[in-house]
Design a protein around this motif. Structure first.
Motif, mmCIF file in Angstrom:
data_model
loop_
_atom_site.group_PDB
_atom_site.id
_atom_site.type_symbol
_atom_site.label_atom_id
_atom_site.label_comp_id
_atom_site.label_asym_id
_atom_site.label_seq_id
_atom_site.Cartn_x
_atom_site.Cartn_y
_atom_site.Cartn_z
ATOM 1 N N ARG A 1 -2.861 -0.632 1.577
ATOM 2 C CA ARG A 1 -1.628 -0.468 0.806
ATOM 3 C C ARG A 1 -1.198 -1.791 0.178
ATOM 4 N N GLU A 2 -1.371 -2.884 0.924
ATOM 5 C CA GLU A 2 -1.048 -4.195 0.352
ATOM 6 C C GLU A 2 -1.939 -4.501 -0.843
ATOM 7 N N VAL A 3 -3.215 -4.162 -0.726
ATOM 8 C CA VAL A 3 -4.125 -4.383 -1.853
ATOM 9 C C VAL A 3 -3.651 -3.587 -3.065
ATOM 10 N N SER A 4 -3.332 -2.320 -2.858
ATOM 11 C CA SER A 4 -2.940 -1.464 -3.982
ATOM 12 C C SER A 4 -1.621 -1.903 -4.606
ATOM 13 N N ASN A 5 -0.755 -2.553 -3.815
ATOM 14 C CA ASN A 5 0.553 -2.962 -4.326
ATOM 15 C C ASN A 5 0.596 -4.390 -4.855
ATOM 16 N N ALA B 1 -4.141 -8.449 -7.859
ATOM 17 C CA ALA B 1 -4.189 -8.536 -9.322
ATOM 18 C C ALA B 1 -5.494 -8.009 -9.896
ATOM 19 N N ASP B 2 -6.469 -7.776 -9.031
ATOM 20 C CA ASP B 2 -7.775 -7.294 -9.491
ATOM 21 C C ASP B 2 -7.759 -5.765 -9.512
ATOM 22 N N GLN B 3 -7.881 -5.189 -10.685
ATOM 23 C CA GLN B 3 -7.748 -3.745 -10.815
ATOM 24 C C GLN B 3 -8.856 -2.993 -10.095
ATOM 25 N N ALA B 4 -10.050 -3.562 -10.062
ATOM 26 C CA ALA B 4 -11.158 -2.896 -9.372
ATOM 27 C C ALA B 4 -10.865 -2.781 -7.881
ATOM 28 N N ALA C 1 -9.097 0.361 -3.133
ATOM 29 C CA ALA C 1 -8.170 0.550 -2.016
ATOM 30 C C ALA C 1 -7.504 1.921 -2.088
ATOM 31 N N LYS C 2 -7.121 2.341 -3.285
ATOM 32 C CA LYS C 2 -6.479 3.650 -3.441
ATOM 33 C C LYS C 2 -7.442 4.781 -3.065
ATOM 34 N N ARG D 1 -9.902 4.600 -0.927
ATOM 35 C CA ARG D 1 -10.078 4.617 0.529
ATOM 36 C C ARG D 1 -8.837 5.157 1.225
ATOM 37 N N LEU D 2 -7.659 4.834 0.707
ATOM 38 C CA LEU D 2 -6.429 5.391 1.281
ATOM 39 C C LEU D 2 -6.418 6.909 1.168
ATOM 40 N N ALA D 3 -6.879 7.423 0.042
ATOM 41 C CA ALA D 3 -6.936 8.877 -0.136
ATOM 42 C C ALA D 3 -7.897 9.506 0.866
ATOM 43 N N GLN D 4 -9.027 8.852 1.098
ATOM 44 C CA GLN D 4 -9.991 9.366 2.074
ATOM 45 C C GLN D 4 -9.404 9.358 3.486
ATOM 46 N N LEU D 5 -8.724 8.266 3.830
ATOM 47 C CA LEU D 5 -8.158 8.163 5.173
ATOM 48 C C LEU D 5 -7.032 9.167 5.390
ATOM 49 N N SER D 6 -6.316 9.502 4.320
ATOM 50 C CA SER D 6 -5.200 10.443 4.450
ATOM 51 C C SER D 6 -5.675 11.868 4.702
ATOM 52 N N THR D 7 -6.924 12.158 4.342
ATOM 53 C CA THR D 7 -7.462 13.509 4.546
ATOM 54 C C THR D 7 -8.417 13.585 5.726
ATOM 55 N N THR D 8 -8.620 12.446 6.389
ATOM 56 C CA THR D 8 -9.526 12.401 7.538
ATOM 57 C C THR D 8 -8.711 12.266 8.813
#
Length: 244
Positions: free
Chosen positions: A217-221, A224-227, A232-233, A235-242
């Motif tokens: 979440r810190e990375v996504s917020n 400065a590197d968009q990649a 990070a986003k 992986r967060l989506a994957q973790l939220s469904t696992t």
């Protein structure tokens, strides 16, 4: 430079060969560690004993140099090299990793020179001596943090130590994650991928799901590197469904 580091730096690089006797692989249980046991006095004794041992070897080496005993001088230097090559664990990270409150405020020439030398060693990868060069770099980065805690190089040194402890030479992943965290704690605007590296260590190696999610979440917020933000986003989506 501390006196006891002499042997690791003085011997020609080509003479240093990997020992491969002591495994540096992290074999401790994976996942969030339990509260530390009451080991503080014991760990402090180990740290003190390590220093006293090296100081004693350096005194012995100086004695043999004074009396021109080249053979025994070489024996001592070989023993010092062997010591530097073995795995030395940070049994308590609170005794190893500086506090998160440090600030990289000042341009200190001596610290800059330590950083330059450390990076030079870290960048060398000659066959058979790359592990020794990483250990040389580790010593210098740690010296920078110890001697110049207000240097504007401390966040960069912490990042490099994280990279070193994550390497195949050390494989000390929890220690690596802690130094990556210090990098962005000391410099929240760092342009390195320290947050992502720490997040991935907690996620994939240490299996600390909660801390990994916080850092993604810190990375996504903040990153400065968009990649890295997009990664990070995802992986967060994957973790939220696992399920945990």
């Amino acid at each position: 430079m501390r006196r006891w580091t002499y042997a690791l730096f003085a011997v020609p690089l080509i003479a240093l060969v990997p020992v491969g006797v002591v495994s540096c692989q992290e074999k401790s249980p994976i996942g969030k560690p339990p509260p530390p046991p009451n080991d503080l006095p014991l760990v402090e004794r180990v740290i003190k004993a390590r220093k006293e041992y090296l100081d004693s070897l350096e005194e012995l080496r100086s004695h043999y140099i004074k009396h021109n005993d080249l053979e025994r001088q070489k024996w001592v230097e070989d023993e010092m090299l062997s010591y530097h090559r073995i795995s030395k664990r940070a049994y308590r990270l609170d005794l190893d990793v500086p506090p998160p409150t440090l600030k990289p405020e000042y341009n200190i020439p001596e610290a800059n020179e330590l950083y330059r030398k450390a990076m030079a060693y870290k960048g060398k990868s000659f066959i058979g001596v790359s592990d020794d060069n990483l250990r040389r770099a580790e010593i210098l980065f740690q010296q920078l943090l110890s001697d110049y805690p207000q240097s504007d190089k401390i966040d960069d040194a912490a990042y490099q130590l994280g990279n070193i402890y994550e390497s195949r030479t050390f494989k000390q992943y929890r220690r690596a994650a802690s130094y990556y965290e210090r990098c962005f704690q000391w410099n929240p605007n760092t342009d390195t991928d320290a947050r992502m590296k720490a997040a991935e260590l907690y996620d994939k190696t240490l299996q600390d799901r909660g801390r990994a999610i916080q850092l993604y979440r810190e990375v996504s917020n903040r990153d400065a590197d968009q990649a890295r933000v997009e990664k990070a986003k995802r992986r967060l989506a994957q973790l939220s469904t696992t399920p945990p």
